[in-house]
Design a protein around this motif. Structure first.
Motif, PDB file in Angstrom:
ATOM      1  N   PRO A   1       0.840  -1.200   0.000  1.00 59.50           N
ATOM      2  CA  PRO A   1       0.000   0.000   0.000  1.00 59.50           C
ATOM      3  C   PRO A   1       0.877   1.253   0.000  1.00 59.50           C
ATOM      4  CG  PRO A   1       0.030  -0.974   2.192  1.00 59.50           C
ATOM      5  CD  PRO A   1       0.793  -1.904   1.277  1.00 59.50           C
TER       6      PRO A   1
ATOM      7  N   THR B   1       0.610   3.791   1.628  1.00 61.16           N
ATOM      8  CA  THR B   1       0.771   4.365   2.971  1.00 61.16           C
ATOM      9  C   THR B   1       2.063   3.946   3.659  1.00 61.16           C
ATOM     10  OG1 THR B   1      -0.576   2.555   3.866  1.00 61.16           O
ATOM     11  CG2 THR B   1      -1.691   4.642   3.408  1.00 61.16           C
ATOM     12  N   ILE B   2       2.744   2.908   3.164  1.00 61.12           N
ATOM     13  CA  ILE B   2       4.003   2.526   3.808  1.00 61.12           C
ATOM     14  C   ILE B   2       5.206   3.269   3.232  1.00 61.12           C
ATOM     15  CG2 ILE B   2       3.115   0.245   4.397  1.00 61.12           C
ATOM     16  CD1 ILE B   2       5.189  -0.846   2.301  1.00 61.12           C
ATOM     17  N   LYS B   3       4.986   4.023   2.144  1.00 56.76           N
ATOM     18  CA  LYS B   3       6.074   4.778   1.557  1.00 56.76           C
ATOM     19  C   LYS B   3       6.375   6.006   2.432  1.00 56.76           C
ATOM     20  CE  LYS B   3       6.300   5.344  -2.932  1.00 56.76           C
ATOM     21  NZ  LYS B   3       5.940   5.719  -4.305  1.00 56.76           N
TER      22      LYS B   3
ATOM     23  N   ASP C   1       6.890   9.797   3.369  1.00 58.52           N
ATOM     24  CA  ASP C   1       6.147  10.957   2.870  1.00 58.52           C
ATOM     25  C   ASP C   1       6.807  11.608   1.660  1.00 58.52           C
ATOM     26  OD1 ASP C   1       4.137  10.707   4.733  1.00 58.52           O
ATOM     27  OD2 ASP C   1       5.053  12.074   6.160  1.00 58.52           O
TER      28      ASP C   1
ATOM     29  N   ARG D   1       5.722   9.945  -1.671  1.00 61.84           N
ATOM     30  CA  ARG D   1       4.305   9.845  -2.053  1.00 61.84           C
ATOM     31  C   ARG D   1       3.938  10.871  -3.075  1.00 61.84           C
ATOM     32  NH1 ARG D   1       1.186   8.956   3.615  1.00 61.84           N
ATOM     33  NH2 ARG D   1       2.617   7.449   4.381  1.00 61.84           N
TER      34      ARG D   1
END
Length: 55
Positions: free
Chosen positions: A46, A48-50, A52, A55
């Motif tokens: 997902p 969301t694990i990258k 910030d 992103r």
């Protein structure tokens, strides 16, 4: 978005999903097992694990 995996990765993912077994008490497959399987076998994660900055 369509994602194409190599045949090897795709069928490894299919086999790993087929091998999942539900918990005998809840009769459900644990969500974390599915997430881990998708990441470890299919290299699907997902966003969301990258970090910030990425992103």
């Amino acid at each position: 978005m369509t994602v194409y995996l190599t045949d090897e990765t795709y069928f490894s993912l299919v086999d790993a999903i087929r091998a999942l077994r539900p918990d005998p008490l809840t009769e459900e497959v644990d969500r974390d097992e599915v997430v881990t399987l998708l990441g470890n076998v299919g290299d699907l994660w997902p966003v969301t694990i990258k970090p910030d900055a990425e992103r």
